[in-house]
Design an enzyme around this catalytic site. Structure first.
Site, PDB file in Angstrom:
ATOM      1  N   GLY A  97       0.825  -1.203   0.000  1.00  0.00           N
ATOM      2  CA  GLY A  97       0.000   0.000   0.000  1.00  0.00           C
ATOM      3  C   GLY A  97       0.859   1.252   0.000  1.00  0.00           C
ATOM      4  N   GLY A  98       0.389   2.270   0.718  1.00  0.00           N
ATOM      5  CA  GLY A  98       1.096   3.552   0.750  1.00  0.00           C
ATOM      6  C   GLY A  98       2.486   3.463   1.335  1.00  0.00           C
TER       7      GLY A  98
ATOM      8  N   GLY B  32      22.614   8.547 -31.511  1.00  0.00           N
ATOM      9  CA  GLY B  32      22.123   9.183 -30.289  1.00  0.00           C
ATOM     10  C   GLY B  32      22.694   8.553 -29.044  1.00  0.00           C
ATOM     11  CB  ALA B  33      23.687   5.093 -28.197  1.00  0.00           C
TER      12      ALA B  33
END
Length: 519
Positions: free
Chosen positions: A171-172, A406-407
């Site tokens: 949960g939280g 781009g790498a």
């Protein structure tokens, strides 16, 4: 006599607090193969160094007759101690008390030590073993979580924050570890998820076990939430101690220097032969890493997640450094969404805490395909680019073989303010590989050649010419994008000398509140 009675009362209360939820709860922990909160702290910290705070705190809840049942300490052990003589603050949730569920007073205890850690500039380590929010306290428990999260956020980049999961974290409550810098999980009993198997079954109809939904190996291999997995709680705690040695206490300090007998000018002849003649053959980048760092010791982070990029800590001439390296053994070292965000988070951590970056490049590009594009590889790749471009720590980059497109840019290229960029003679820095480039550059000419053999000869000739022009480091060095071409066996010496020179460097960023990294 009255005074002696008060002393006895104090000692009795201390003993009561140390028992947590009682012997029955302690026995149950041990039956499950789990340690208690205090046993974990004893293994984590230097012997005899722990100073506990808020031992006598109890909850304030009266809902559902909760006032009839309370325990000293109220389900979390908090305080400070040392690891290898260095101060650290710690909290450990006690599952023997209301399943370690968070109450208002538990949150106050945790927030108190986090506030103190910020004031004195010491790391915080949280040992999690909790059933989540204490339902009987309603919104007070939820607000307690929120107070902890706010401190996680404020402390981020100021002091190192480490989380270890030794039981449920659901949960939280998962968000506090998620906001910290590193998450450790023990292999057997730990799990993390926002919604449990029963809720998943009800909402989606999917039948899944706790371990398959949020176990340690799931988060170490699939989600990347967990950075480290220990076989046992004891080994997990020892791993935290090992990591601690690479980190400074806060963002105003540097990591502790570690003495080494490993010579700065040690040459590694194996590096002169590690790159295969066939550019499509792989090798293990970890061999290169261990060859150039002090004593061959490399502390890998996120080892099981996105193995096509290797990140971790080492020492070079006693200085703590962060290593980022493409791994040709996995997917040819290509960058994808997972590797990009893995690398970006690591680079940003190192930059937060004054840890120099050493980048080893052998990357053929980004992984193509609809799967990657639909996952947002553009954004994820931009995260790594942003992280390197923003980082102001010393940055040394060595290109070993391929560095395409781009790498090439996102792997600490010169234009992203990399300080020293070296290349081995085997380096190939170009927009793309030879075969792809020839198809683009000579596509029309290839279509006009009908004979397959003639076409193959034409392609081979053009690929040779392209490689002669671009498949070497000198084209980039000609423009100053590479500072020097170095003999591989001298890599350790050259990197260390660069780091020694850069130790006093100062980069500045434009005045702004903060950047908007592509999350």
């Amino acid at each position: 006599m009255a005074f002696e009675q008060k002393i006895k009362e104090l000692l009795d209360k201390r003993n009561e607090a140390k028992m947590g939820g009682g012997q029955k709860g302690i026995d149950k922990q041990h039956e499950l193969g789990k340690l208690t909160a205090r046993e974990r702290i004893a293994l984590l910290l230097d012997e005899g160094s722990f100073e506990e705070t808020d031992m006598f705190v109890t909850h304030r809840c009266t809902n559902f007759d909760m006032q009839k049942k309370s325990f000293l300490g109220d389900g979390v052990v908090t305080g400070h101690g040392t690891i290898n003589g260095r101060p650290v603050y710690v909290f450990a949730q006690d599952f023997t008390v209301f399943a370690g569920s968070l109450s208002e007073t538990m949150a106050l205890k945790i927030c108190k030590i986090m506030d103190q850690a910020m004031k004195v500039g010491a790391p915080v380590i949280g040992l999690n073993d909790s059933g989540g929010a204490r339902i009987q306290e309603g919104c007070n428990s939820l607000t307690g979580f929120s107070e902890i999260f706010e401190r996680n956020i404020l402390a981020s980049g100021v002091i190192p924050q480490i989380s270890a999961i030794f039981g449920p974290c659901a949960g939280g409550s998962v968000y506090s570890p998620a906001l910290t810098d590193f998450i450790f999980m023990s292999k057997k009993n730990s799990y993390m998820f926002l919604t449990g198997p029963k809720v998943v079954k009800t909402v989606t109809g999917e039948d899944v076990s706790t371990d398959k939904l949020g176990g340690a190996m799931v988060h170490a291999t699939k989600s990347g939430v967990a950075h480290f997995v220990g076989e046992t709680e004891e080994t997990t705690l020892q791993m935290i101690r090992e990591l601690f040695d690479f980190l400074p206490s806060n963002n105003m300090e540097t990591a502790p220097f570690r003495h080494t007998e490993d010579p700065v000018d040690r040459r590694e002849d194996l590096l002169n032969h590690i790159i295969p003649d066939n550019p499509n053959q792989s090798y293990d980048i970890k061999t290169v890493i261990k060859a150039i760092v002090d004593d061959g010791e490399f502390f890998e982070v996120h080892e099981r997640f996105a193995p096509n990029l290797v990140v971790g800590f080492a020492h070079m001439d006693g200085l703590s450094v962060g290593i980022v390296a493409n791994q040709p053994k996995s997917m040819a070292g290509v960058l994808d969404s997972n590797a990009s965000r893995k690398g970006a988070r690591f680079v940003r951590f190192c930059d937060c805490f004054n840890i120099p970056l050493v980048t080893l490049v052998d990357v053929p590009g980004f992984l193509p395909g609809t799967g990657q594009e639909y996952q947002g590889v553009i954004d994820h790749g931009a995260k790594l680019l942003f992280a390197y471009g923003e980082a102001t720590v010393p940055k040394v980059c060595v290109t070993l073989r391929k560095s395409y497109g781009g790498a090439h840019i996102v792997m600490s290229c010169k234009a992203l303010r990399s300080d020293k960029n070296y290349a081995w003679p085997s380096a190939q820095i170009a927009v793309m590989g030879a075969s792809g480039a020839v198809e683009v550059l000579y596509g029309r000419a290839l279509k006009e050649i009908e004979d397959p053999e003639e076409r193959a000869q034409f392609m081979a000739q053009k690929e040779f010419e392209y490689n002669e022009q671009f498949a070497n480091p000198y084209a980039a060095a000609k423009y100053g994008y590479i500072d020097d071409v170095i003999e591989p066996r001298n890599t350790r010496f050259r990197v260390i000398r660069a780091l020694q020179t850069l130790i006093t460097k100062k980069d500045t960023l434009p005045m702004k509140k903060h950047g908007n990294i592509p999350l």
